[in-house]
Design a protein around this motif. Structure first.
Motif, PDB file in Angstrom:
ATOM      1  N   GLY A  77       0.787  -1.228   0.000  1.00  0.00           N
ATOM      2  CA  GLY A  77       0.000   0.000   0.000  1.00  0.00           C
ATOM      3  C   GLY A  77       0.817   1.274   0.000  1.00  0.00           C
ATOM      4  N   LEU A  78       2.042   1.212   0.483  1.00  0.00           N
ATOM      5  CA  LEU A  78       2.828   2.446   0.618  1.00  0.00           C
ATOM      6  C   LEU A  78       3.106   3.132  -0.713  1.00  0.00           C
ATOM      7  CD1 LEU A  78       5.361   1.514   3.425  1.00  0.00           C
ATOM      8  CD2 LEU A  78       3.351   2.980   3.590  1.00  0.00           C
ATOM      9  N   GLY A  79       3.497   2.378  -1.708  1.00  0.00           N
ATOM     10  CA  GLY A  79       3.841   2.982  -2.990  1.00  0.00           C
ATOM     11  C   GLY A  79       2.674   3.633  -3.702  1.00  0.00           C
ATOM     12  N   THR A  80       1.459   3.182  -3.398  1.00  0.00           N
ATOM     13  CA  THR A  80       0.289   3.765  -4.045  1.00  0.00           C
ATOM     14  C   THR A  80      -0.067   5.124  -3.465  1.00  0.00           C
ATOM     15  OG1 THR A  80      -1.279   2.698  -2.547  1.00  0.00           O
ATOM     16  CG2 THR A  80      -0.657   1.471  -4.536  1.00  0.00           C
ATOM     17  N   GLN A  81       0.212   5.335  -2.195  1.00  0.00           N
ATOM     18  CA  GLN A  81      -0.145   6.586  -1.532  1.00  0.00           C
ATOM     19  C   GLN A  81       1.043   7.517  -1.309  1.00  0.00           C
ATOM     20  OE1 GLN A  81      -3.441   7.469  -0.798  1.00  0.00           O
ATOM     21  NE2 GLN A  81      -3.660   5.726  -2.181  1.00  0.00           N
ATOM     22  N   VAL A  82       2.246   6.966  -1.353  1.00  0.00           N
ATOM     23  CA  VAL A  82       3.456   7.741  -1.114  1.00  0.00           C
ATOM     24  C   VAL A  82       4.415   7.451  -2.275  1.00  0.00           C
ATOM     25  CG1 VAL A  82       5.210   8.348   0.595  1.00  0.00           C
ATOM     26  CG2 VAL A  82       3.065   7.319   1.359  1.00  0.00           C
ATOM     27  N   PRO A  86       1.680   7.976   7.139  1.00  0.00           N
ATOM     28  CA  PRO A  86       1.098   6.998   6.222  1.00  0.00           C
ATOM     29  C   PRO A  86       1.298   5.600   6.806  1.00  0.00           C
ATOM     30  CG  PRO A  86       2.483   8.555   5.029  1.00  0.00           C
ATOM     31  CD  PRO A  86       2.710   8.793   6.500  1.00  0.00           C
ATOM     32  N   ARG A  87       0.236   4.794   6.794  1.00  0.00           N
ATOM     33  CA  ARG A  87       0.298   3.500   7.453  1.00  0.00           C
ATOM     34  C   ARG A  87      -0.654   2.527   6.774  1.00  0.00           C
ATOM     35  NH1 ARG A  87      -2.361   7.544   9.361  1.00  0.00           N
ATOM     36  NH2 ARG A  87      -4.569   7.208   9.631  1.00  0.00           N
ATOM     37  N   SER A  88      -0.376   1.263   6.966  1.00  0.00           N
ATOM     38  CA  SER A  88      -1.290   0.205   6.550  1.00  0.00           C
ATOM     39  C   SER A  88      -1.395  -0.777   7.702  1.00  0.00           C
ATOM     40  CB  SER A  88      -0.808  -0.477   5.266  1.00  0.00           C
ATOM     41  OG  SER A  88       0.516  -0.934   5.392  1.00  0.00           O
ATOM     42  N   VAL A  89      -2.512  -1.509   7.748  1.00  0.00           N
ATOM     43  CA  VAL A  89      -2.743  -2.448   8.839  1.00  0.00           C
ATOM     44  C   VAL A  89      -3.106  -3.817   8.275  1.00  0.00           C
ATOM     45  CG1 VAL A  89      -3.485  -0.696  10.496  1.00  0.00           C
ATOM     46  CG2 VAL A  89      -5.197  -1.871   9.101  1.00  0.00           C
ATOM     47  N   PHE A  90      -2.794  -4.829   9.067  1.00  0.00           N
ATOM     48  CA  PHE A  90      -3.213  -6.200   8.774  1.00  0.00           C
ATOM     49  C   PHE A  90      -3.737  -6.752  10.082  1.00  0.00           C
ATOM     50  CE2 PHE A  90      -3.225 -10.573   7.611  1.00  0.00           C
ATOM     51  CZ  PHE A  90      -3.144 -10.648   6.223  1.00  0.00           C
ATOM     52  N   THR A  91      -4.983  -7.212  10.073  1.00  0.00           N
ATOM     53  CA  THR A  91      -5.588  -7.759  11.278  1.00  0.00           C
ATOM     54  C   THR A  91      -5.686  -9.278  11.188  1.00  0.00           C
ATOM     55  OG1 THR A  91      -7.863  -7.628  10.480  1.00  0.00           O
ATOM     56  CG2 THR A  91      -6.964  -5.646  11.547  1.00  0.00           C
TER      57      THR A  91
END
Length: 147
Positions: free
Chosen positions: A41-46, A93-98
């Motif tokens: 997800g990081l490359g898509t938003q940053v 900027p962050r992403s999560v995995f639950t």
């Protein structure tokens, strides 16, 4: 003609950091899977975290990758919860995995599983954060490098 190679150059010190924090009780396959999902997800938003495309000596093209290392950390459930709170507080900027995402099989169900749980009740097994080096270090307080 220069004979310099990449190894002759001093190491680059980035003023930003890409970090993944994993819950320490995950199985190996889960650690790898969670890490891959989180950083995707990081490359898509940053977009500035993405370098230039690669090519080999035969001019075969390859996709670009991150321009800097991804550091992987681990910690217990409480360390992850605190890191998540700090990342939110710093608006990084962050992403999560639950843990719920291990039982789903597609993006629609993944998003629905996260959407169904309040922020404070997320059963986090991993987070990825990006930002200034010192801010990311503060988010990761209490975590240790993955071994």
């Amino acid at each position: 003609m220069s004979t310099d190679t990449a190894s002759d150059q001093p190491p680059v010190r980035f003023d930003t950091k890409i970090a993944v924090l994993l819950r320490e009780d995950l199985e190996t396959w889960q650690r790898l899977n969670v890490t891959a999902f989180l950083v995707s997800g990081l490359g898509t938003q940053v977009p500035e975290v993405i370098g230039e495309p690669y090519a080999d000596a035969d001019d075969t093209a390859y996709l670009p990758m991150f321009r800097q290392p991804v550091l992987v950390f681990e910690g217990g459930k409480e360390v992850l919860k605190k890191a998540h709170e700090r990342a939110l507080g710093r608006a990084l900027p962050r992403s999560v995995f639950t843990s719920d995402l291990f039982a789903t099989g597609n993006d629609t169900d993944n998003r629905a599983a996260v959407r169904a749980v309040s922020t404070s009740e997320l059963d986090l097994v991993g987070i990825a954060v990006y930002g200034p080096r010192n801010a990311v270090d503060k988010v990761l307080k209490g975590a240790r490098m993955h071994s």
